[in-house]
Design an enzyme around this catalytic site. Structure first.
Site, PDB file in Angstrom:
ATOM      1  N   HIS A 161       1.289  -1.564   0.241  1.00 15.46           N
ATOM      2  CA  HIS A 161      -0.064   0.101   0.340  1.00 15.46           C
ATOM      3  C   HIS A 161       0.127   1.626  -0.206  1.00 15.46           C
ATOM      4  O   HIS A 161       0.889   1.745  -0.863  1.00 15.46           O
ATOM      5  CB  HIS A 161      -1.203   0.531   0.959  1.00 15.46           C
ATOM      6  CG  HIS A 161      -1.414  -1.399   1.420  1.00 15.46           C
ATOM      7  ND1 HIS A 161      -2.926  -1.041   0.792  1.00 15.46           N
ATOM      8  CD2 HIS A 161      -1.441  -1.847   2.317  1.00 15.46           C
ATOM      9  CE1 HIS A 161      -3.300  -2.480   1.581  1.00 15.46           C
ATOM     10  NE2 HIS A 161      -2.726  -3.174   2.220  1.00 15.46           N
TER      11      HIS A 161
HETATM   12  C1  BDR Z   1      -3.403   0.756   5.431  1.00 23.78           C
HETATM   13  O1  BDR Z   1      -3.189   0.567   6.208  1.00 23.78           O
HETATM   14  C2  BDR Z   1      -1.535  -0.440   7.134  1.00 23.78           C
HETATM   15  O2  BDR Z   1      -2.198  -2.019   7.829  1.00 23.78           O
HETATM   16  C3  BDR Z   1      -1.180  -0.334   6.069  1.00 23.78           C
HETATM   17  O3  BDR Z   1       0.208  -0.305   6.760  1.00 23.78           O
HETATM   18  C4  BDR Z   1      -1.617   1.295   4.949  1.00 23.78           C
HETATM   19  O4  BDR Z   1      -1.464   2.173   5.334  1.00 23.78           O
HETATM   20  C5  BDR Z   1      -3.441  -0.162   4.259  1.00 23.78           C
HETATM   21  O5  BDR Z   1      -5.380  -0.507   4.782  1.00 23.78           O
END
Ligand code: BDR
Ligand code: CA
Length: 313
Positions: free
Chosen positions: A243
């Site tokens: 992400h």
């Molecule tokens: C987001 O949530 C976190 O777990 C990850 O680091 C990312 O920023 C994804 O939904």
């Protein structure tokens, strides 16, 4: 391209860690003024420590790391140890950091930086819940118009949710903060799950990090080996969505991404859909556009960039 001054606001997290590494490996395009930690994936005491571990892994112990908010503006903190492990960075065996945590509070650092730098020259890069950013905006409303742009990871439209059926984690943890940021009037670029679920850590891609043979390359591969087990098991995908590095990759090469400039609003009241990003992708309403909401990326180009940059550390 001129160097862009940024503040990374983050809750590391393995994917946050890779985002920080990418930024620190890219000094021609990115000048990291500071890293502000927020509670999210794990509590603040771990996210600030993890940020420092990653700076040391990158060989950049002089980067300034600040601790910010311990929990959301409303309600209690929701964390994601089930994804990231009990310390947030499970996978490699990394030493405790020796570089200091800055004495100044993250909120005051954000405010002071935006007040002291020329207006329109500092970009905020939130990779976690938006608590620090919204708290700074509420404490010092004069800084809002000084922000160059906000490029953030959060939300979803076609992919809907990953922490509830309707919401993405970063927005769900602090919907009030997200609402403040999306209504701030600052130009926003959003990397939602619609993009990040296409940036999968497949085996060849992770092996390419490992094959760098460096401490950073091997630690990154070990972090992602751990990180991906959750998504592979849950969704049957070929890897985990990487992400947060999408935010930094956008600053380096925006052409890797495509999307639409649309209206995005945050659900802050319904228990059923709390934290949903209501994105007017199809232009159904006449609500004004407030965000560049990305929908697709060149995944191979993204991983090529990551491998090349991590190889510099
Ligand atoms: C987001 O949530 C976190 O777990 C990850 O680091 C990312 O920023 C994804 O939904
Ligand atoms: Ca994150």
């Amino acid at each position: 391209m001129s160097t862009r001054k940024i503040i990374i606001d983050t809750d590391p997290g393995q994917d946050d860690a890779v985002a920080i590494l990418l930024a620190l490996a890219s000094p021609e395009e990115i000048d990291v003024l500071g890293i502000t930690a927020v509670a999210g994936n794990v509590p603040l005491s771990l996210t600030e420590k993890n940020a420092r571990k990653i700076c040391e892994l990158a060989g950049k112990p002089d980067v300034k790391v600040f601790a910010g908010c311990k929990g959301p503006m409303n309600g209690t903190l929701v964390t994601a140890e089930h994804v990231h492990g009990d310390n947030g960075l499970n996978g490699p065996d990394m030493p405790e950091p020796t570089m200091p945590l800055q004495d100044q509070d993250a909120i005051d650092f954000i405010i002071d930086t935006l007040r002291s730098e020329p207006a329109g020259t500092v970009t905020l890069c939130p990779l976690g819940p938006l608590t620090n950013i919204a708290t700074a905006f509420e404490k010092a409303p004069d800084i809002v118009e000084k922000v160059q742009e906000i490029v953030l990871m959060g939300g979803a439209y076609f992919e809907v949710g990953n922490v509830t059926p309707a919401a993405e984690f970063n927005i769900y943890v602090d919907p009030k903060a997200a609402d403040i940021v999306f209504k701030s009037g600052v130009g926003i670029v959003v990397m939602p799950l619609d993009v990040t679920h296409k940036a999968l850590t497949t085996k060849p891609r992770v092996d390419a990090f490992r094959a760098l043979g460096t401490e950073t390359g091997i630690a990154t591969a070990e972090m992602l080996d751990f990180f991906e087990r959750y998504d592979v098991e849950k969704y049957g995908s070929k890897g985990a969505p990487l992400h947060d590095p999408c935010v930094i990759a956008y600053l380096i090469n925006p052409e890797l991404f495509s999307g639409r400039h649309i209206n995005v609003e945050i659900e802050t009241t319904s228990p059923l859909t709390m934290g949903m990003t209501v994105a007017d992708w199809w232009g159904i309403t006449d609500r004004p556009a407030n965000a560049m909401f990305m929908g697709d990326l060149d995944a191979d180009g993204f991983f090529d960039l990551l491998t090349e940059r991590l190889g510099r550390l």
